[in-house]
Design a protein around this motif. Structure first.
Motif, PDB file in Angstrom:
ATOM      1  N   PHE A   5       0.832  -1.198   0.000  1.00 51.42           N
ATOM      2  CA  PHE A   5       0.000   0.000   0.000  1.00 51.42           C
ATOM      3  C   PHE A   5       0.864   1.244   0.000  1.00 51.42           C
ATOM      4  N   GLU A   6       0.300   2.315  -0.558  1.00 50.53           N
ATOM      5  CA  GLU A   6       0.975   3.604  -0.453  1.00 50.53           C
ATOM      6  C   GLU A   6       0.060   4.561   0.300  1.00 50.53           C
ATOM      7  N   GLU A  37      -5.233  -6.155 -16.070  1.00 50.75           N
ATOM      8  CA  GLU A  37      -5.318  -4.713 -16.283  1.00 50.75           C
ATOM      9  C   GLU A  37      -5.975  -4.090 -15.055  1.00 50.75           C
ATOM     10  N   SER A  38      -5.324  -3.105 -14.473  1.00 56.15           N
ATOM     11  CA  SER A  38      -5.889  -2.447 -13.300  1.00 56.15           C
ATOM     12  C   SER A  38      -7.186  -1.743 -13.684  1.00 56.15           C
ATOM     13  N   LYS A  39      -8.212  -1.952 -12.867  1.00 54.76           N
ATOM     14  CA  LYS A  39      -9.511  -1.322 -13.101  1.00 54.76           C
ATOM     15  C   LYS A  39      -9.963  -0.538 -11.880  1.00 54.76           C
ATOM     16  N   GLY A  40      -8.984   0.095 -11.213  1.00 54.24           N
ATOM     17  CA  GLY A  40      -9.335   0.928 -10.075  1.00 54.24           C
ATOM     18  C   GLY A  40      -9.403   0.157  -8.782  1.00 54.24           C
ATOM     19  N   PHE A  41     -10.370   0.566  -7.939  1.00 56.08           N
ATOM     20  CA  PHE A  41     -10.428   0.054  -6.581  1.00 56.08           C
ATOM     21  C   PHE A  41     -11.836  -0.403  -6.233  1.00 56.08           C
ATOM     22  N   TYR A  42     -11.896  -1.291  -5.247  1.00 57.45           N
ATOM     23  CA  TYR A  42     -13.175  -1.606  -4.621  1.00 57.45           C
ATOM     24  C   TYR A  42     -13.543  -0.423  -3.740  1.00 57.45           C
ATOM     25  N   GLU A  43     -14.757  -0.430  -3.211  1.00 55.32           N
ATOM     26  CA  GLU A  43     -15.194   0.655  -2.343  1.00 55.32           C
ATOM     27  C   GLU A  43     -14.264   0.753  -1.131  1.00 55.32           C
ATOM     28  N   LEU A  58      -8.214   6.242  12.533  1.00 51.82           N
ATOM     29  CA  LEU A  58      -9.035   5.608  11.509  1.00 51.82           C
ATOM     30  C   LEU A  58      -8.187   5.364  10.276  1.00 51.82           C
ATOM     31  N   LEU A  59      -8.296   4.150   9.740  1.00 50.13           N
ATOM     32  CA  LEU A  59      -7.603   3.791   8.509  1.00 50.13           C
ATOM     33  C   LEU A  59      -8.643   3.676   7.405  1.00 50.13           C
ATOM     34  N   PHE A  60      -8.379   4.304   6.291  1.00 49.38           N
ATOM     35  CA  PHE A  60      -9.244   4.222   5.117  1.00 49.38           C
ATOM     36  C   PHE A  60      -8.440   3.508   4.037  1.00 49.38           C
ATOM     37  N   ILE A  61      -8.924   2.344   3.635  1.00 47.45           N
ATOM     38  CA  ILE A  61      -8.158   1.467   2.746  1.00 47.45           C
ATOM     39  C   ILE A  61      -8.900   1.274   1.429  1.00 47.45           C
ATOM     40  N   LYS A  62      -8.171   1.436   0.331  1.00 46.38           N
ATOM     41  CA  LYS A  62      -8.722   1.119  -0.991  1.00 46.38           C
ATOM     42  C   LYS A  62      -7.958  -0.087  -1.535  1.00 46.38           C
ATOM     43  N   ALA A  93      -1.323  -9.484   9.618  1.00 49.14           N
ATOM     44  CA  ALA A  93      -2.029 -10.541   8.886  1.00 49.14           C
ATOM     45  C   ALA A  93      -3.520 -10.516   9.223  1.00 49.14           C
ATOM     46  N   SER A  94      -3.848 -10.330  10.493  1.00 49.38           N
ATOM     47  CA  SER A  94      -5.254 -10.236  10.901  1.00 49.38           C
ATOM     48  C   SER A  94      -5.921  -9.019  10.282  1.00 49.38           C
ATOM     49  N   PHE A  95      -5.192  -7.912  10.238  1.00 53.34           N
ATOM     50  CA  PHE A  95      -5.687  -6.694   9.607  1.00 53.34           C
ATOM     51  C   PHE A  95      -6.015  -6.943   8.140  1.00 53.34           C
ATOM     52  N   LEU A  96      -5.113  -7.600   7.414  1.00 60.52           N
ATOM     53  CA  LEU A  96      -5.329  -7.864   5.993  1.00 60.52           C
ATOM     54  C   LEU A  96      -6.509  -8.805   5.779  1.00 60.52           C
ATOM     55  N   LYS A  97      -6.649  -9.795   6.631  1.00 63.23           N
ATOM     56  CA  LYS A  97      -7.784 -10.725   6.515  1.00 63.23           C
ATOM     57  C   LYS A  97      -9.098  -9.988   6.748  1.00 63.23           C
ATOM     58  N   ALA A  98      -9.131  -9.090   7.756  1.00 63.54           N
ATOM     59  CA  ALA A  98     -10.340  -8.307   8.013  1.00 63.54           C
ATOM     60  C   ALA A  98     -10.645  -7.391   6.828  1.00 63.54           C
ATOM     61  N   LEU A  99      -9.619  -6.809   6.260  1.00 61.82           N
ATOM     62  CA  LEU A  99      -9.785  -5.962   5.077  1.00 61.82           C
ATOM     63  C   LEU A  99     -10.374  -6.760   3.921  1.00 61.82           C
ATOM     64  N   ASP A 100      -9.893  -7.963   3.734  1.00 58.24           N
ATOM     65  CA  ASP A 100     -10.407  -8.824   2.668  1.00 58.24           C
ATOM     66  C   ASP A 100     -11.876  -9.161   2.890  1.00 58.24           C
ATOM     67  N   ARG A 101     -12.239  -9.492   4.129  1.00 60.65           N
ATOM     68  CA  ARG A 101     -13.645  -9.804   4.445  1.00 60.65           C
ATOM     69  C   ARG A 101     -14.528  -8.595   4.219  1.00 60.65           C
ATOM     70  N   LEU A 102     -14.090  -7.407   4.665  1.00 60.19           N
ATOM     71  CA  LEU A 102     -14.897  -6.201   4.500  1.00 60.19           C
ATOM     72  C   LEU A 102     -15.079  -5.808   3.041  1.00 60.19           C
ATOM     73  N   SER A 103     -14.064  -6.008   2.237  1.00 57.19           N
ATOM     74  CA  SER A 103     -14.171  -5.602   0.834  1.00 57.19           C
ATOM     75  C   SER A 103     -15.067  -6.536   0.040  1.00 57.19           C
ATOM     76  N   ARG A 104     -15.287  -7.748   0.524  1.00 60.33           N
ATOM     77  CA  ARG A 104     -16.153  -8.700  -0.176  1.00 60.33           C
ATOM     78  C   ARG A 104     -17.611  -8.555   0.235  1.00 60.33           C
ATOM     79  N   SER A 105     -17.879  -7.849   1.338  1.00 60.75           N
ATOM     80  CA  SER A 105     -19.276  -7.721   1.792  1.00 60.75           C
ATOM     81  C   SER A 105     -19.971  -6.536   1.184  1.00 60.75           C
TER      82      SER A 105
END
Length: 105
Positions: A5-6, A37-43, A58-62, A93-105
């Motif tokens: 991430f940047e 091909e990159s198509k931007g970001f999830y919400e 607060l962390l805001f992740i795209k 690792a837990s943070f990334l897993k939570a991020l993955d779960r949130l982005s799929r919901s």
């Protein structure tokens, strides 16, 4: 964190700190042979982290998504593979897993 991430923005407010991250445009290793091909970001996902100097953080992740021209489907990085295949902390690792779960919901 900065391998994937940047930092895109940082806002310091009286009661909180807001940190904004965007996933880098680095293709996931599991798709190394595919035409992506990159198509931007999830919400954007908002997560609360440990307080900083008495203020909430607060962390805001795209999380990035790619179109896989080889399969005709959208794909994203599998954070479970990243956590298993790298030397990152259990907390991250837990943070990334939570991020993955949130982005799929």
């Amino acid at each position: 964190m900065f391998d994937y991430f940047e930092l895109s923005d940082f806002k310091e407010k009286s009661d909180r700190v807001e940190i904004y991250f965007e996933e880098k445009n680095i293709h996931p290793q599991e798709y190394a042979t595919d035409n992506l091909e990159s198509k931007g970001f999830y919400e954007q996902v908002r997560m609360q982290d440990y307080p900083m100097r008495g203020r909430s953080c607060l962390l805001f992740i795209k999380k990035r998504r790619w179109f896989n021209h080889s399969t005709g489907k959208y794909v994203s990085r599998n954070w479970k593979l990243v956590a298993e295949g790298t030397l990152i902390t259990t907390e991250f690792a837990s943070f990334l897993k939570a991020l993955d779960r949130l982005s799929r919901s």
